[in-house]
Scaffold this motif. Structure first.
Motif, PDB file in Angstrom:
ATOM      1  N   ALA A   1       0.817  -1.195   0.000  1.00  0.00           N
ATOM      2  CA  ALA A   1       0.000   0.000   0.000  1.00  0.00           C
ATOM      3  C   ALA A   1       0.858   1.255   0.000  1.00  0.00           C
ATOM      4  N   VAL A   2       1.958   1.230   0.740  1.00  0.00           N
ATOM      5  CA  VAL A   2       2.816   2.406   0.819  1.00  0.00           C
ATOM      6  C   VAL A   2       3.431   2.712  -0.536  1.00  0.00           C
ATOM      7  N   GLU A   6       2.901   6.066  -2.719  1.00  0.00           N
ATOM      8  CA  GLU A   6       4.063   6.883  -3.088  1.00  0.00           C
ATOM      9  C   GLU A   6       4.128   7.085  -4.599  1.00  0.00           C
ATOM     10  N   HIS A   7       3.798   6.047  -5.345  1.00  0.00           N
ATOM     11  CA  HIS A   7       3.759   6.167  -6.810  1.00  0.00           C
ATOM     12  C   HIS A   7       2.665   7.150  -7.233  1.00  0.00           C
ATOM     13  N   ALA A   8       1.493   7.015  -6.620  1.00  0.00           N
ATOM     14  CA  ALA A   8       0.382   7.926  -6.938  1.00  0.00           C
ATOM     15  C   ALA A   8       0.750   9.360  -6.574  1.00  0.00           C
ATOM     16  N   LEU A  18      -4.804  12.091  -1.316  1.00  0.00           N
ATOM     17  CA  LEU A  18      -3.746  11.074  -1.369  1.00  0.00           C
ATOM     18  C   LEU A  18      -2.757  11.265  -0.221  1.00  0.00           C
ATOM     19  N   TRP A  19      -2.393  12.518   0.057  1.00  0.00           N
ATOM     20  CA  TRP A  19      -1.482  12.791   1.170  1.00  0.00           C
ATOM     21  C   TRP A  19      -2.101  12.367   2.496  1.00  0.00           C
ATOM     22  N   ALA A  20      -3.402  12.594   2.651  1.00  0.00           N
ATOM     23  CA  ALA A  20      -4.078  12.184   3.885  1.00  0.00           C
ATOM     24  C   ALA A  20      -4.102  10.653   4.003  1.00  0.00           C
ATOM     25  N   GLN A  37       4.076  14.697   8.710  1.00  0.00           N
ATOM     26  CA  GLN A  37       4.503  15.419   7.505  1.00  0.00           C
ATOM     27  C   GLN A  37       3.494  15.259   6.373  1.00  0.00           C
ATOM     28  N   ALA A  38       2.980  14.046   6.204  1.00  0.00           N
ATOM     29  CA  ALA A  38       1.988  13.798   5.146  1.00  0.00           C
ATOM     30  C   ALA A  38       0.697  14.557   5.425  1.00  0.00           C
TER      31      ALA A  38
END
Length: 124
Positions: A1-2, A6-8, A18-20, A37-38
């Motif tokens: 999932a990570v 990260e790709h997205a 996406l960041w959330a 940070q995200a």
């Protein structure tokens, strides 16, 4: 999932949701500093009250109470009916971490009245 997130994010770096989600996954994997940070990036991109709550919960889990309170206040100012933000705010007044209220507190604790006012406001 990570890796997929990260790709997205590499393809869509301005996508706050996406960041959330990335912050959620990092938090679930106990990488709370990276999750902060995200979430902070998600907040900067969208200013959404839900993202402030997610950020605040994670800050509270690291005992960064003042920052967690600020995140709760920001969420409340954006959406005064956000019950989760009031819960987070009350939790920080009680010194709880991770947005969950702590166990028994002394009746003499001055934060009780502040937290009670926050909860009452959330329920009205």
């Amino acid at each position: 999932a990570v890796r997929r997130l990260e790709h997205a994010l590499a393809l869509l770096p301005a996508e706050a949701d996406l960041w959330a989600m990335y912050g959620d996954v990092l938090r679930w994997r106990y990488n709370r500093r990276a999750a902060i940070q995200a979430y902070a990036r998600a907040v900067r991109l969208s200013g959404d009250d839900d993202k402030y709550v997610r950020l605040g919960r994670t800050l509270a889990s690291l005992r960064r109470t003042h920052e967690a309170k600020a995140a709760a206040d920001a969420a409340i100012s954006l959406r005064p009916t956000n019950g989760e933000a009031y819960w987070l705010l009350a939790s920080t007044h009680f010194g709880a971490s991770d947005g969950h209220l702590a166990g028994p507190v002394s009746k003499d604790d001055s934060s009780i009245s502040t937290a009670t006012r926050s909860l009452r406001h959330a329920l009205t």
